[in-house]
Structure formats: structure tokens, C-alpha cells
Motif scaffolding. Structure first.
Motif, PDB file in Angstrom:
ATOM      1  N   ARG A   1       0.833  -1.220   0.000  1.00  0.00           N
ATOM      2  CA  ARG A   1       0.000   0.000   0.000  1.00  0.00           C
ATOM      3  C   ARG A   1       0.855   1.251   0.000  1.00  0.00           C
ATOM      4  O   ARG A   1       0.466   2.282  -0.552  1.00  0.00           O
ATOM      5  CB  ARG A   1      -0.932  -0.028   1.218  1.00  0.00           C
ATOM      6  CG  ARG A   1      -1.855   1.172   1.320  1.00  0.00           C
ATOM      7  CD  ARG A   1      -2.961   0.941   2.323  1.00  0.00           C
ATOM      8  NE  ARG A   1      -2.456   0.601   3.641  1.00  0.00           N
ATOM      9  CZ  ARG A   1      -1.990   1.496   4.521  1.00  0.00           C
ATOM     10  NH1 ARG A   1      -1.936   2.777   4.205  1.00  0.00           N
ATOM     11  NH2 ARG A   1      -1.572   1.105   5.718  1.00  0.00           N
ATOM     12  N   ARG A   2       2.036   1.173   0.611  1.00  0.00           N
ATOM     13  CA  ARG A   2       2.918   2.339   0.695  1.00  0.00           C
ATOM     14  C   ARG A   2       4.134   2.231  -0.228  1.00  0.00           C
ATOM     15  O   ARG A   2       5.155   2.889  -0.016  1.00  0.00           O
ATOM     16  CB  ARG A   2       3.398   2.528   2.139  1.00  0.00           C
ATOM     17  CG  ARG A   2       2.299   2.687   3.174  1.00  0.00           C
ATOM     18  CD  ARG A   2       1.259   3.742   2.813  1.00  0.00           C
ATOM     19  NE  ARG A   2       1.789   5.055   2.501  1.00  0.00           N
ATOM     20  CZ  ARG A   2       2.066   5.999   3.404  1.00  0.00           C
ATOM     21  NH1 ARG A   2       1.854   5.769   4.692  1.00  0.00           N
ATOM     22  NH2 ARG A   2       2.531   7.170   3.021  1.00  0.00           N
ATOM     23  N   LEU A   3       4.016   1.425  -1.264  1.00  0.00           N
ATOM     24  CA  LEU A   3       5.153   1.177  -2.152  1.00  0.00           C
ATOM     25  C   LEU A   3       5.749   2.463  -2.710  1.00  0.00           C
ATOM     26  O   LEU A   3       6.973   2.572  -2.869  1.00  0.00           O
ATOM     27  CB  LEU A   3       4.718   0.247  -3.297  1.00  0.00           C
ATOM     28  CG  LEU A   3       5.751  -0.036  -4.389  1.00  0.00           C
ATOM     29  CD1 LEU A   3       7.032  -0.601  -3.805  1.00  0.00           C
ATOM     30  CD2 LEU A   3       5.175  -0.979  -5.431  1.00  0.00           C
ATOM     31  N   ASP A   4       4.928   3.444  -2.990  1.00  0.00           N
ATOM     32  CA  ASP A   4       5.459   4.676  -3.560  1.00  0.00           C
ATOM     33  C   ASP A   4       6.303   5.463  -2.570  1.00  0.00           C
ATOM     34  O   ASP A   4       6.989   6.415  -2.964  1.00  0.00           O
ATOM     35  CB  ASP A   4       4.323   5.544  -4.105  1.00  0.00           C
ATOM     36  CG  ASP A   4       3.725   4.961  -5.386  1.00  0.00           C
ATOM     37  OD1 ASP A   4       4.366   4.073  -5.981  1.00  0.00           O
ATOM     38  OD2 ASP A   4       2.639   5.385  -5.781  1.00  0.00           O
ATOM     39  N   ARG A   5       6.297   5.076  -1.291  1.00  0.00           N
ATOM     40  CA  ARG A   5       7.178   5.690  -0.297  1.00  0.00           C
ATOM     41  C   ARG A   5       8.461   4.886  -0.115  1.00  0.00           C
ATOM     42  O   ARG A   5       9.360   5.290   0.615  1.00  0.00           O
ATOM     43  CB  ARG A   5       6.454   5.803   1.062  1.00  0.00           C
ATOM     44  CG  ARG A   5       5.149   6.579   1.021  1.00  0.00           C
ATOM     45  CD  ARG A   5       5.389   8.021   0.638  1.00  0.00           C
ATOM     46  NE  ARG A   5       6.140   8.732   1.678  1.00  0.00           N
ATOM     47  CZ  ARG A   5       6.810   9.865   1.464  1.00  0.00           C
ATOM     48  NH1 ARG A   5       6.855  10.408   0.265  1.00  0.00           N
ATOM     49  NH2 ARG A   5       7.440  10.449   2.468  1.00  0.00           N
ATOM     50  N   ILE A   6       8.528   3.739  -0.789  1.00  0.00           N
ATOM     51  CA  ILE A   6       9.711   2.872  -0.714  1.00  0.00           C
ATOM     52  C   ILE A   6      10.446   3.075  -2.035  1.00  0.00           C
ATOM     53  O   ILE A   6      10.375   2.267  -2.958  1.00  0.00           O
ATOM     54  CB  ILE A   6       9.291   1.417  -0.457  1.00  0.00           C
ATOM     55  CG1 ILE A   6       8.453   1.343   0.821  1.00  0.00           C
ATOM     56  CG2 ILE A   6      10.507   0.497  -0.333  1.00  0.00           C
ATOM     57  CD1 ILE A   6       7.783   0.008   1.068  1.00  0.00           C
TER      58      ILE A   6
END
Length: 220
Positions: A99-104
Motif C-alpha cells: 500500500r505504501r510502495l510509492d514511499r519505498i
């Protein structure tokens, strides 16, 4: 909640450990100039993550909200440490990561966490998500796809990892190519014949670096 198990306390711990010299070193490996760097050596970042390993997942989510590189490194390290636990709720860890891939969004945030948090969960699950990521226009999504496959390779399951390597063999992004080479090397350590067949067919599409990395499994 104990003070040490929330995102604000982690930021305070990182600030206490920061140095300008370390910040300068870390900035040299950042791929986006907009990334905030606190300036904490990686060993200390991992120690802070380990100390906060039992942090509730909503607080880990808050760490991922941060623009600071070290805050997000603590977050993915906590997820990785949790994934190693016997009886871990890997589905919840996986769902938060995805869900938070764009922050990784740095190579090392991906490498630190994708194998165990994503790959381990997908060992006995459908892997369509990895193929979707491998087809993404986002280079970090593509790196995440092949990096998550490292853990699947470790189990001896080579079909999907090889299919991902097929998709990414001609990828123009060095950050993707480098880990395709690593995946192929690990495949070759399990089944040298399948690696040789892949290299005979697609080796010319790999970068020289990825090809050398892959071939290192065949030496000795």
C-alpha cells in the motif's frame, strides 16, 4: 503506548544520533535531491529499528509518511524484522508494504525489505502482483518485483523468477538490471543448466554488469 514505540520518538532518536558528516555521505547515494537526510549511520538506524520492532503497524505507516530517508529505512527495517519472526502475520506486513510502495523509493529501501516482506509472503500465494510491478513504468516498482523474487528463488521455486528475468532482461534502468543479474546468479547456484539456457537465449539483452553477476554462479 510506550514512548519508544511511536514515530515521533523514532524521529527524536534519529535526531540525537545525527551528524553532518554522515548526512553528507548519505546524500551521495540518494537518487532524488528532494529526499531529506537526517545523517545517521546505517548501523544505528538498524539498532533503532530493532529497538522499535514491536511498534504498532499504524505507527510504522506514519514513519513511511516522512520525507526523511532514515525514518523510512526504520519503517522497512521494522517490517523486515517482523517478517522474520516465527508466526509472523506476513499478510499484514505485505499489505502495508504494498500500500505504501510509492514511499519505498530508493534502491536500498527496496533491497532491505522486499525479499522477506514481499517475497516470503508470496511463496505460497499467486505472484501476479510481481508481474504487474515488472511491467510498471516506475523503475522502483520493477526493481521491487525482481528483488522480492530473491526469497522465492531461495525456496528452489525458479519458474516465476525466471519469467520475471525474461520480462526485465532488456530493461534500460541500471537499478533494475543489477538485481536481474543477482536473481540470475542465485538461480544459477540452484540450477546451473537453467541459467546457461537463459544466458544463451537472453544474455545479449543484459547489461555487461548483470551478465557478469549472473555468470559468477557458473565459475569454480
Amino acid at each position: 503506548m510506550p514512548e519508544s514505540l511511536n514515530a515521533a520518538a523514532v524521529r527524536a532518536q534519529l535526531d540525537d544520533a545525527a551528524s553532518a558528516d554522515e548526512a553528507a555521505k548519505i546524500r551521495t547515494r540518494m537518487t532524488d535531491d528532494r529526499t531529506e537526510v537526517i545523517g545517521v549511520r546505517m548501523g544505528t538506524v538498524f539498532e533503532i529499528a530493532k529497538k522499535n520492532e514491536r511498534m504498532p503497524l499504524p505507527e510504522v505507516d506514519r514513519l513511511l509518511d516522512s520525507d526523511a530517508y532514515e525514518m523510512r529505512m526504520v519503517a522497512v527495517s521494522i517490517l523486515d524484522f517482523r517478517a522474520r519472526r516465527k508466526g509472523a502475520d506476513r499478510a499484514s506486513l505485505y499489505e502495508l508494504w504494498m500500500r505504501r510502495l510509492d514511499r519505498i523509493d530508493t534502491w536500498d529501501l527496496i533491497d532491505r525489505s522486499a525479499p522477506r516482506v514481499v517475497g516470503w509472503y508470496l511463496v505460497d500465494q499467486p505472484r501476479d502482483v510481481l508481474f504487474d510491478l515488472a511491467r510498471s513504468a516506475d523503475r522502483w516498482h520493477r526493481r521491487a518485483a525482481i528483488t522480492a523474487a530473491f526469497w522465492i528463488i531461495r525456496t528452489g521455486d525458479l519458474d516465476d523468477p525466471l519469467a520475471l528475468c525474461e520480462l526485465l532482461a532488456a530493461d534500460p534502468e541500471p537499478f533494475v538490471q543489477n538485481n536481474v543479474g543477482v536473481a540470475l546468479r542465485e538461480i544459477g547456484r540452484i540450477d546451473p543448466g537453467r541459467l546457461e539456457q537463459f544466458l544463451a537465449r537472453r544474455g545479449g539483452d543484459l547489461t555487461a554488469h548483470a551478465r557478469r553477476t549472473a555468470r559468477s554462479a557458473l565459475k569454480g
